[in-house]
Each structure stands twice: as C-alpha cells, then as structure tokens.
Enzyme design. Structure first.
Site: not given
Length: 239
Positions: A114, A200, A226
C-alpha cells in the site's frame, strides 16, 4: 568530486552549523532541489525555514487519499500562512489505484504494498526531475535514524544517485517545540489529541505517555517506515 565525497566533506564542514545554514546550502549548491513534506506533526519547522529562504521552492506533498481530514486542512492552512507558492500535491493515478487497490483495502493485508503504491512510487516519479531532495527526518526518532547524517547520497532503485539533505537531523523534540513557540507557528490539530506522529488514518494511532513518537505508526506490526527513504537501494527500516 563524486557525490559520496561531497556529502562526507559537507558533513564535516556543517557538523556545528545550524539547520538554516544547512538548508540554505542545499538550495543554493545542488541544482534543482525539492522539499518533501508530509505536513505532519513536526513539518511546519522545516517548511518555515524554507519559506525564509525562498517561498517558491518546490514542496512535494504526497496525498495518499487515506490521510486524516485534519492533515489536508493543515496542509492548505500552513502553505497559505507561510506564503509557499509551489506546493505540488502528488498522488497515484486513478488507473493504478483501480488496478492494484480498487477496494481501498490493500493496507489491511499488505501495508508495504500500500505504501509503495500510494507513497513511494508517486514520489519517485515526482523526484525524477530534481537533483536532490530535503527531508525532515531526525536522529531522535530512533531506529536506523539514530546515526542520520545532514547530507546523504540517496540511491533509489533503478535511478541515478542524488543528494538528500536532512537539516533537522540533530534536533530533538524540545528543539522543535521551542522553534514552533518562538515563531508562533500553527500546530497540527492532531498533536493535541495524542498523535505526535501523523500518517495515514487507517495506520496511525495515538502514542501513549513515554512511548516513542512514532509508536502509533503501524502499531502491532513489524513495519516502521513507509518506504520513501532508501539506503543503498533498500528501503530504510527502523527498529
């Protein structure tokens, strides 16, 4: 001089200089530079420093389309209040999202994929036209960041090396708080609600008293970065 030699020399020269000097050198000595900002909990410090030098500096903001509404509002408010006129919002394309995450559930079973889809790949494409970039990473955040240098060589997979500058590498949380207070800068609204680090919405929780500032990122998983930061072609990880 090769880029590795340049960064080693600069780390010696600037080891006792302040962050503003480091940032000024980055903007004036390496060609086209971009400042990459999450507009997160601590981002306003580096953004304010950049605005003092050049309000037209390219600021790349990655909108994963899974951010907190507060972050999106904060991004617009900070850019406006600081007079930053070249904020570029980076997103994955509609077609790519539909192909690889059409139900917006990828983060539940493969958070690395993701982040690659929504952060790493869009950023690498956006950085392709720049000679280097500036990040807000700091040593006190822990993990592999504990030995972070002011000047680094960024080696993204499949791309030419470029310079990466971390002007706030030696700053700690008290330095950041003092700077924000001194310059009366707006705080991210989620900081007061227990989010010392903001990513997020599906993958960020509050951090408890005494926890590392990044404890709420990908909680209860082995993931801690990330993926936008690389070291010798590999995604940088922190323990």
């Amino acid at each position: 001089m090769p880029l590795d030699g340049q960064t080693q020399t600069l780390n010696r020269i600037y080891k006792d200089r302040d962050a503003q000097d480091v940032l000024t050198h980055a903007f004036t000595s390496f060609g086209d530079m971009a400042l990459v900002s999450s507009f997160g909990a601590e981002s306003v410090v580096l953004l304010h420093m950049a605005a003092q030098i050049d309000r037209t500096v390219p600021v790349l903001f990655i909108d994963t389309e899974m951010l907190f509404a507060e972050t999106l509002d904060y991004q617009r408010n900070v850019a406006s209040s600081l007079g930053l006129s070249n904020v570029q919002v980076i997103r994955a394309t509609r077609d790519t999202l539909f192909e690889r995450d059409n139900e917006n559930l990828l983060h539940l079973h493969d958070p690395d994929a993701c982040c690659a889809l929504r952060k790493t790949e869009p950023l690498q494409k956006a950085l392709a036209g720049f000679d280097g970039w500036i990040s807000g990473r700091k040593r006190y955040q822990g993990g592999d960041r504990h030995a972070l240098e002011l000047f680094e060589v960024d080696r993204p997979l499949g791309r030419m090396p470029r310079v990466k500058v971390n002007p706030l590498a030696r700053w700690d949380s008290s330095d950041l708080r003092d700077y924000i207070t001194t310059h009366n800068l707006p705080r991210h609204p989620l900081v007061a609600k227990g989010f010392p680090s903001v990513g997020c919405a599906p993958c960020t929780t509050r951090a408890g008293s005494g926890e590392n500032t990044r404890a709420g990122r990908w909680r209860d998983t082995s993931k801690s970065e990330c993926g936008i930061h690389f070291d010798n072609g590999q995604i940088a990880r922190s323990a």
